[in-house]
Design an enzyme around this catalytic site. Structure first.
Site, PDB file in Angstrom:
ATOM      1  N   CYS A  35      -6.984  10.019  -5.372  1.00 14.82           N
ATOM      2  CA  CYS A  35      -7.040  10.460  -6.771  1.00 14.82           C
ATOM      3  C   CYS A  35      -8.108   9.707  -7.540  1.00 14.82           C
ATOM      4  CB  CYS A  35      -5.693  10.237  -7.448  1.00 14.82           C
ATOM      5  SG  CYS A  35      -4.318  10.642  -6.404  1.00 14.82           S
ATOM      6  N   GLN A  61       5.143   9.564   1.240  1.00 20.02           N
ATOM      7  CA  GLN A  61       4.425   9.006   2.390  1.00 20.02           C
ATOM      8  C   GLN A  61       5.354   8.687   3.560  1.00 20.02           C
ATOM      9  OE1 GLN A  61       1.169   8.482   3.031  1.00 20.02           O
ATOM     10  NE2 GLN A  61       0.477   9.299   1.073  1.00 20.02           N
TER      11      GLN A  61
END
Ligand SMILES: *Cc1c(COP(=O)(O)O)cnc(C)c1O
Length: 381
Positions: free
Chosen positions: A326, A180
């Site tokens: 997810c 990230q």
């Protein structure tokens, strides 16, 4: 349904036009296999090595320290499983923290099934791990510490520099999942004391299914995929040439434009948070107030279910996410939200908005106005 306002850049980002252009020759005319001896293969080999040099240059690393992989998950799996395996005679203990990405957590759980021990460090209410915590969890048999650079759900940035310095003095291998962070915040591997770093192209406007793993020169790592001699035999398989070239271009653009994009996103984020906290009653910001990724806004709204809220937002063309991508389809509270101790009445109403280079103030204003209407509606029913 398409997103009019895309606020899910932590899940994935769009390929930039220049990235697509850089990739195109390697999808069409330059299709040679880099392992062949004739000119066509040489062309491909050069493209791969140039991409490696470009990425190394941007990250302040050596080209020999960059290995191409299929993305963040593979890079994480590679380091965790192989450091553990190689050093099993020295010890079978690893340290990580409770808010890591599943690519790290599930690799650790897999090792536990094989008889390894893993310490999952707690985080504070902002989601931070302290260097002292890491040091006090160290044991004689610890072989690896893995702590992420920036969290994908709440955006908190961890004190990787300090943790790495402390570990280097003790000679313990240190990995960071920087998926990230790469392309979002400045990272110099000359200065940052980490041994291994994972990155993924689709999080910084490159293509999906390609990433890299940085391995500090004196550290190395055994092979992850056995087969041909690609990536010095450590990661066999015919290279994803277009992907690799696209990733180098995307990293180059993201890094070059960071000095403009990053401060703009930080201002926009602070404006967004300010409006949310002032205009919607009973909202809390998750993650660190300022030690956070530029475009990340993660909030919990009391008395609201995130899944219902996201459906309403999507009807208005606004795409956001409940915790991590997810977990879609599950209304389960994410492990990150649980770990930072979000109160019970707030936790189910957790939504993540992640802004990118295209996001503007008008989109944020529209999102806040829409959220106000949706929250009122959901609280009434
Ligand atoms: C997206 C992400 C990954 C997985 O990367 P892929 O390239 O999609 O496999 C790993 N860690 C973090 C922190 C992520 O945000």
């Amino acid at each position: 349904m398409s997103c009019r306002i895309y606020l899910d850049h932590a899940a994935t980002t769009e390929i930039l036009p220049q990235v697509k252009e850089a990739m195109e020759p390697y999808l069409m005319e330059e299709f040679g296999n880099a392992s062949t001896a004739y000119g066509m293969g040489q062309e491909t080999r050069n493209a791969i090595e140039q991409a490696r040099e470009r990425i190394a240059g941007i990250m302040d690393a050596q080209p020999e320290e960059i290995y191409f992989t299929s993305g963040g998950s593979e890079s994480d799996n590679w380091v965790i499983k192989n450091v553990a395996g190689e050093k099993k005679n020295l010890g079978k203990h690893l340290i990580t923290c409770k808010i890591e990405h599943h690519a790290v957590l599930r690799s650790c759980q897999y090792l536990e099934q094989l008889g390894y021990e893993v310490t999952y460090l707690d985080v504070d209410s902002y989601g931070q791990v302290s260097p002292e915590q890491v040091l006090s969890a160290l044991r004689e048999d610890t072989t690896l510490v893995s702590i992420m650079t920036g969290n994908n759900e709440i955006g908190t940035i961890e004190p990787i520099g300090q943790i790495g310095e402390a570990l280097r003095k003790r000679g313990i291998a240190f990995h960071t999942d920087a998926v990230q962070a790469v392309g979002q915040i400045p990272i110099s591997l000359r200065r940052l004391p980490v041994d291994y770093l994972s990155a993924s192209a689709h999080k910084f406007h490159g293509p999906k299914g390609v990433g890299f793993l940085y391995m500090r020169k004196n550290k190395g790592l055994s092979s992850f995929i056995h087969g041909g001699s690609q990536e010095k035999g450590k990661r066999a398989g015919t290279e994803n040439v277009a992907g690799i070239v696209g990733m180098a271009e995307a990293l180059s653009i993201s890094t070059k434009e960071m000095h403009q994009v990053r401060p703009r996103l930080i201002r926009l984020r602070n404006y967004f948070v300010e409006r949310l906290l002032h205009e919607i009653p009973q909202v809390r910001l998750n993650g660190h107030p300022y030690k956070r990724l530029p475009g990340n806004v993660n909030i919990s709204i009391s008395g609201v279910d995130a899944t219902s809220l996201l459906v309403l937002l999507e009807e208005e063309g606004i795409c956001a996410s409940a915790g991590s991508a997810c977990n879609t389809g599950q209304t389960r509270i994410s492990h990150v939200i649980e770990a930072i101790g979000v109160p019970e009445d707030y936790a189910p109403g957790t939504v993540r908005f992640t802004m990118g280079r295209q996001t503007d103030k008008r989109q944020i204003d529209e999102t806040v106005d829409c959220l106000k209407r949706c929250v009122t509606l959901l609280r009434e029913t």
